[in-house]
Scaffold this motif. Structure first.
Motif, PDB file in Angstrom:
ATOM      1  N   ALA A  13       3.964   4.095   5.935  1.00 22.14           N
ATOM      2  CA  ALA A  13       5.111   4.121   5.113  1.00 22.14           C
ATOM      3  C   ALA A  13       3.780   4.102   3.168  1.00 22.14           C
ATOM      4  N   LEU A  14       2.908   4.007   3.778  1.00 21.38           N
ATOM      5  CA  LEU A  14       1.709   3.902   2.434  1.00 21.38           C
ATOM      6  C   LEU A  14       1.319   5.380   1.999  1.00 21.38           C
ATOM      7  N   GLU A  15       0.912   6.115   3.798  1.00 21.28           N
ATOM      8  CA  GLU A  15       0.480   6.692   3.739  1.00 21.28           C
ATOM      9  C   GLU A  15       1.416   7.694   2.645  1.00 21.28           C
ATOM     10  N   GLU A  16       3.368   8.309   2.781  1.00 19.66           N
ATOM     11  CA  GLU A  16       3.880   8.345   1.514  1.00 19.66           C
ATOM     12  C   GLU A  16       4.415   8.171   0.499  1.00 19.66           C
ATOM     13  N   HIS A  17       3.737   6.991   0.515  1.00 15.56           N
ATOM     14  CA  HIS A  17       3.814   6.679  -0.565  1.00 15.56           C
ATOM     15  C   HIS A  17       2.656   5.689  -1.301  1.00 15.56           C
ATOM     16  N   PRO A  18       2.080   6.028  -1.559  1.00 21.93           N
ATOM     17  CA  PRO A  18       0.758   5.295  -1.441  1.00 21.93           C
ATOM     18  C   PRO A  18       0.589   4.188  -3.325  1.00 21.93           C
ATOM     19  N   ASN A  19       0.259   2.951  -3.127  1.00 25.99           N
ATOM     20  CA  ASN A  19       0.363   2.350  -4.318  1.00 25.99           C
ATOM     21  C   ASN A  19       1.077   2.340  -4.800  1.00 25.99           C
ATOM     22  N   ASN A  20       2.461   1.449  -3.583  1.00 33.22           N
ATOM     23  CA  ASN A  20       3.771   1.732  -4.089  1.00 33.22           C
ATOM     24  C   ASN A  20       3.822   0.339  -4.189  1.00 33.22           C
ATOM     25  N   ALA A  21       3.992  -0.554  -5.268  1.00 40.24           N
ATOM     26  CA  ALA A  21       3.698  -2.013  -5.203  1.00 40.24           C
ATOM     27  C   ALA A  21       4.622  -2.630  -4.566  1.00 40.24           C
ATOM     28  N   GLN A  22       6.026  -2.145  -3.642  1.00 46.34           N
ATOM     29  CA  GLN A  22       6.990  -2.837  -3.414  1.00 46.34           C
ATOM     30  C   GLN A  22       6.686  -2.488  -1.985  1.00 46.34           C
ATOM     31  N   ILE A  23       6.040  -1.627  -1.403  1.00 42.24           N
ATOM     32  CA  ILE A  23       5.521  -1.459   0.209  1.00 42.24           C
ATOM     33  C   ILE A  23       4.255  -2.538   0.232  1.00 42.24           C
ATOM     34  N   ILE A  24       3.329  -3.112  -0.862  1.00 41.28           N
ATOM     35  CA  ILE A  24       1.911  -3.473  -0.449  1.00 41.28           C
ATOM     36  C   ILE A  24       2.832  -4.662  -0.814  1.00 41.28           C
ATOM     37  N   ASN A  25       4.349  -5.670  -1.756  1.00 43.60           N
ATOM     38  CA  ASN A  25       4.304  -6.505  -1.685  1.00 43.60           C
ATOM     39  C   ASN A  25       4.358  -7.730  -0.995  1.00 43.60           C
ATOM     40  N   ASP A  26       5.614  -5.971   0.410  1.00 49.48           N
ATOM     41  CA  ASP A  26       6.413  -6.927   1.763  1.00 49.48           C
ATOM     42  C   ASP A  26       5.180  -6.843   1.883  1.00 49.48           C
ATOM     43  N   ARG A  27       4.396  -6.081   2.138  1.00 47.75           N
ATOM     44  CA  ARG A  27       2.920  -5.737   3.693  1.00 47.75           C
ATOM     45  C   ARG A  27       2.259  -7.612   3.200  1.00 47.75           C
ATOM     46  N   ALA A  28       2.245  -8.085   2.079  1.00 46.76           N
ATOM     47  CA  ALA A  28       1.399  -9.380   1.668  1.00 46.76           C
ATOM     48  C   ALA A  28       1.988 -10.228   2.591  1.00 46.76           C
ATOM     49  N   VAL A  29       3.225 -10.040   2.728  1.00 48.90           N
ATOM     50  CA  VAL A  29       4.510 -11.585   3.174  1.00 48.90           C
ATOM     51  C   VAL A  29       3.815 -10.963   4.631  1.00 48.90           C
ATOM     52  N   LEU A  30       4.033  -9.912   5.038  1.00 48.47           N
ATOM     53  CA  LEU A  30       3.672  -9.987   6.697  1.00 48.47           C
ATOM     54  C   LEU A  30       1.917 -10.517   6.918  1.00 48.47           C
ATOM     55  N   TYR A  31       1.026 -10.394   6.256  1.00 51.68           N
ATOM     56  CA  TYR A  31      -0.628 -10.736   6.096  1.00 51.68           C
ATOM     57  C   TYR A  31      -0.120 -12.170   5.845  1.00 51.68           C
ATOM     58  N   ILE A  32       1.235 -12.962   5.562  1.00 52.79           N
ATOM     59  CA  ILE A  32       1.175 -14.269   5.434  1.00 52.79           C
ATOM     60  C   ILE A  32       2.031 -15.230   7.141  1.00 52.79           C
ATOM     61  N   HIS A  33       2.503 -13.556   7.646  1.00 51.82           N
ATOM     62  CA  HIS A  33       2.884 -13.897   9.303  1.00 51.82           C
ATOM     63  C   HIS A  33       1.793 -14.190   9.847  1.00 51.82           C
ATOM     64  N   LEU A  34       1.080 -13.301   9.479  1.00 55.33           N
ATOM     65  CA  LEU A  34      -0.311 -12.732  10.608  1.00 55.33           C
ATOM     66  C   LEU A  34      -1.432 -13.681  10.132  1.00 55.33           C
ATOM     67  N   GLN A  35      -1.316 -14.407   9.801  1.00 57.21           N
ATOM     68  CA  GLN A  35      -1.919 -15.664   8.736  1.00 57.21           C
ATOM     69  C   GLN A  35      -3.788 -14.720   8.767  1.00 57.21           C
ATOM     70  N   GLN A  36      -3.052 -14.034   7.659  1.00 58.07           N
ATOM     71  CA  GLN A  36      -4.330 -13.516   7.313  1.00 58.07           C
ATOM     72  C   GLN A  36      -4.551 -13.527   5.294  1.00 58.07           C
ATOM     73  N   GLU A  37      -5.009 -15.148   5.599  1.00 53.99           N
ATOM     74  CA  GLU A  37      -4.656 -15.512   3.706  1.00 53.99           C
ATOM     75  C   GLU A  37      -5.521 -13.801   2.788  1.00 53.99           C
ATOM     76  N   HIS A  38      -6.576 -13.801   3.126  1.00 53.81           N
ATOM     77  CA  HIS A  38      -7.579 -12.729   1.908  1.00 53.81           C
ATOM     78  C   HIS A  38      -6.466 -11.383   1.852  1.00 53.81           C
ATOM     79  N   LEU A  39      -6.215 -10.608   3.223  1.00 51.85           N
ATOM     80  CA  LEU A  39      -5.008  -9.583   2.923  1.00 51.85           C
ATOM     81  C   LEU A  39      -3.934 -10.002   2.486  1.00 51.85           C
TER      82      LEU A  39
END
Length: 208
Positions: free
Chosen positions: A29-55
């Motif tokens: 998704a980010l390859e198609e729309h680099p630096n899109n805040a919504q995609i990045i925000n939603d990926r941050a939620v995924l990192y919470i699920h993955l227990q990767q606090e720093h990312l």
């Protein structure tokens, strides 16, 4: 809601707990729309699920940097900060969120909870009151929407006059196309304008 098909697919994989697949689709998704805040925000939620606090926090910070005037970015980061135990940081972000959008019931409520936890009961109560007021208004608005949609549906199914004369809905403003925000500011006091607003939504936010 979704920026592209890969963004949508990523969220679907989060919902089914297929987190590695979700991460791959966020990358696409980010390859198609680099630096899109919504995609990045939603990926941050995924990192919470993955227990990767720093990312997770790295993505939340980047989303705020890319979209600094949008209250939801701060509210999202505030939730993450609270989740990771940074109560003061969460309070600071929720305060920015409600400054940008005073009528955000969720942010006001969550800010109230954290302020109460810190012992600031009077400040907490103000935000609880604001959240309650907004929530009641939103519920009333939804009830009016349902009522007016039913009335409009009835009007649209009413046989047209035999003489072929078509009644034109009143114009809310002259030739100008209205934004959703302008119409929302009018609907609470004028029932006829409210009906215009419902039609406006049904027509895809365009005044015809």
């Amino acid at each position: 809601m979704f920026v592209n098909a890969n963004h949508k697919k990523a969220q679907e994989f989060i919902d089914t707990k297929e987190l590695d697949k979700a991460l791959r689709h966020f990358a696409k998704a980010l390859e198609e729309h680099p630096n899109n805040a919504q995609i990045i925000n939603d990926r941050a939620v995924l990192y919470i699920h993955l227990q990767q606090e720093h990312l997770a926090m790295q993505d939340f910070n980047l989303a705020v940097e890319l979209d600094p005037e949008y209250s939801y970015r701060y509210a999202s980061r505030a939730y993450a900060k609270d989740f990771y135990g940074d109560t003061n940081g969460a309070i600071a972000d929720y305060q920015i969120a409600v400054q940008l959008d005073p009528d955000d019931a969720v942010a006001n409520n969550n800010l109230g909870i954290l302020l109460e936890k810190k012992g600031y009961k009077e400040k907490a109560d103000r935000h609880f009151a604001k959240a309650d007021k907004v929530a009641k208004h939103e519920k009333h608005f939804e009830e009016l929407m349902a009522q007016e949609e039913a009335e409009i549906a009835g009007e649209e199914n009413t046989p047209k006059p035999e003489n072929g004369v078509k009644l034109q809905p009143k114009k809310i403003e002259k030739e100008e196309e209205l934004s959703k925000g302008k119409l929302v500011s009018k609907i609470v006091t004028d029932k006829s304008t409210f009906k215009e607003f419902v039609r406006f939504i049904k027509n895809g936010f365009k005044v015809k």
